[in-house]
Design a protein around this motif. Structure first.
Motif, PDB file in Angstrom:
ATOM      1  N   VAL A  57       0.859  -1.175   0.000  1.00 42.39           N
ATOM      2  CA  VAL A  57       0.000   0.000   0.000  1.00 42.39           C
ATOM      3  C   VAL A  57       0.900   1.232   0.000  1.00 42.39           C
ATOM      4  CG1 VAL A  57      -1.841   1.225   1.214  1.00 42.39           C
ATOM      5  CG2 VAL A  57      -1.721  -1.255   1.330  1.00 42.39           C
ATOM      6  N   SER A  80      -6.860  -8.982   1.145  1.00 37.50           N
ATOM      7  CA  SER A  80      -7.965  -8.027   1.123  1.00 37.50           C
ATOM      8  C   SER A  80      -7.407  -6.615   1.006  1.00 37.50           C
ATOM      9  CB  SER A  80      -8.785  -8.154   2.400  1.00 37.50           C
ATOM     10  OG  SER A  80      -9.710  -7.102   2.492  1.00 37.50           O
ATOM     11  N   THR A  81      -7.829  -5.900  -0.038  1.00 38.07           N
ATOM     12  CA  THR A  81      -7.338  -4.537  -0.219  1.00 38.07           C
ATOM     13  C   THR A  81      -7.875  -3.604   0.859  1.00 38.07           C
ATOM     14  OG1 THR A  81      -9.131  -4.070  -1.762  1.00 38.07           O
ATOM     15  CG2 THR A  81      -7.041  -4.804  -2.699  1.00 38.07           C
ATOM     16  N   LEU A  82      -9.092  -3.829   1.298  1.00 41.03           N
ATOM     17  CA  LEU A  82      -9.680  -2.991   2.336  1.00 41.03           C
ATOM     18  C   LEU A  82      -8.916  -3.138   3.651  1.00 41.03           C
ATOM     19  CD1 LEU A  82     -11.918  -1.055   3.212  1.00 41.03           C
ATOM     20  CD2 LEU A  82     -13.294  -3.052   3.768  1.00 41.03           C
ATOM     21  N   VAL A  83      -8.622  -4.369   4.032  1.00 34.26           N
ATOM     22  CA  VAL A  83      -7.873  -4.616   5.266  1.00 34.26           C
ATOM     23  C   VAL A  83      -6.468  -4.038   5.150  1.00 34.26           C
ATOM     24  CG1 VAL A  83      -6.907  -6.428   6.724  1.00 34.26           C
ATOM     25  CG2 VAL A  83      -9.227  -6.640   5.873  1.00 34.26           C
ATOM     26  N   GLU A  85      -5.513  -1.444   3.373  1.00 37.53           N
ATOM     27  CA  GLU A  85      -5.608   0.013   3.507  1.00 37.53           C
ATOM     28  C   GLU A  85      -5.780   0.412   4.967  1.00 37.53           C
ATOM     29  OE1 GLU A  85      -8.590   1.871   1.088  1.00 37.53           O
ATOM     30  OE2 GLU A  85      -7.933   0.773  -0.698  1.00 37.53           O
ATOM     31  N   GLN A  86      -6.624  -0.301   5.696  1.00 34.12           N
ATOM     32  CA  GLN A  86      -6.853   0.020   7.102  1.00 34.12           C
ATOM     33  C   GLN A  86      -5.596  -0.171   7.932  1.00 34.12           C
ATOM     34  OE1 GLN A  86     -10.172  -2.472   8.110  1.00 34.12           O
ATOM     35  NE2 GLN A  86     -11.679  -0.957   7.460  1.00 34.12           N
ATOM     36  N   LYS A  89      -3.175   2.694   7.154  1.00 33.72           N
ATOM     37  CA  LYS A  89      -3.591   3.938   7.803  1.00 33.72           C
ATOM     38  C   LYS A  89      -3.298   3.896   9.304  1.00 33.72           C
ATOM     39  CE  LYS A  89      -7.186   5.202   4.507  1.00 33.72           C
ATOM     40  NZ  LYS A  89      -8.627   5.393   4.296  1.00 33.72           N
ATOM     41  N   VAL A 105      -2.699   0.210  -4.241  1.00 34.76           N
ATOM     42  CA  VAL A 105      -2.652  -1.057  -3.516  1.00 34.76           C
ATOM     43  C   VAL A 105      -2.356  -2.126  -4.563  1.00 34.76           C
ATOM     44  CG1 VAL A 105      -3.874  -2.688  -2.055  1.00 34.76           C
ATOM     45  CG2 VAL A 105      -4.353  -0.248  -1.860  1.00 34.76           C
TER      46      VAL A 105
END
Length: 109
Positions: A57, A80-83, A85-86, A89, A105
């Motif tokens: 990321v 998982s791209t969402l995980v 990113e989180q 961050k 990502v």
């Protein structure tokens, strides 16, 4: 033609004629057959590169609004791209960055 067959005639019809006398203790269909099954030859396996479930990321981060932009990269151990990113961050927050923008990502080869 008679509809009643003797046991011997039924065996001959099902299994064919055999020259050896059959034992009276157990019927032929109950005895296990000793048939050797051919074993397949072991195939050499190609060594495959292990799959890497990692994503990289890239974030543009700043500590103050419209301040100096820094590039922050984070390697996540997930698909998982969402995980990913989180997690990136959260790591940026630990380093006291307040503003972030996700740039990309991508899976790591």
């Amino acid at each position: 033609m008679s509809t009643e067959l003797s046991e011997e005639e039924m065996r001959q019809a099902l299994f064919g004629s055999s020259n050896q006398p059959e034992p009276e203790s157990a019927p032929k269909w109950l005895e296990p057959e000793a048939v050797a099954k051919p074993q397949p030859s072991p195939k050499p396996r190609s060594v495959a590169k292990p799959l890497s479930p990692k994503l990289r990321v890239v974030l543009h981060v700043t500590k103050e609004f419209e301040g100096d932009v820094e590039v922050f990269t984070y390697d996540a151990n997930t698909l998982s791209t969402l995980v990913a990113e989180q997690e990136a961050k959260n790591e940026a927050k630990k380093k006291r960055f307040r503003y972030f923008n996700v740039m990309s990502v991508k899976p790591i080869p």
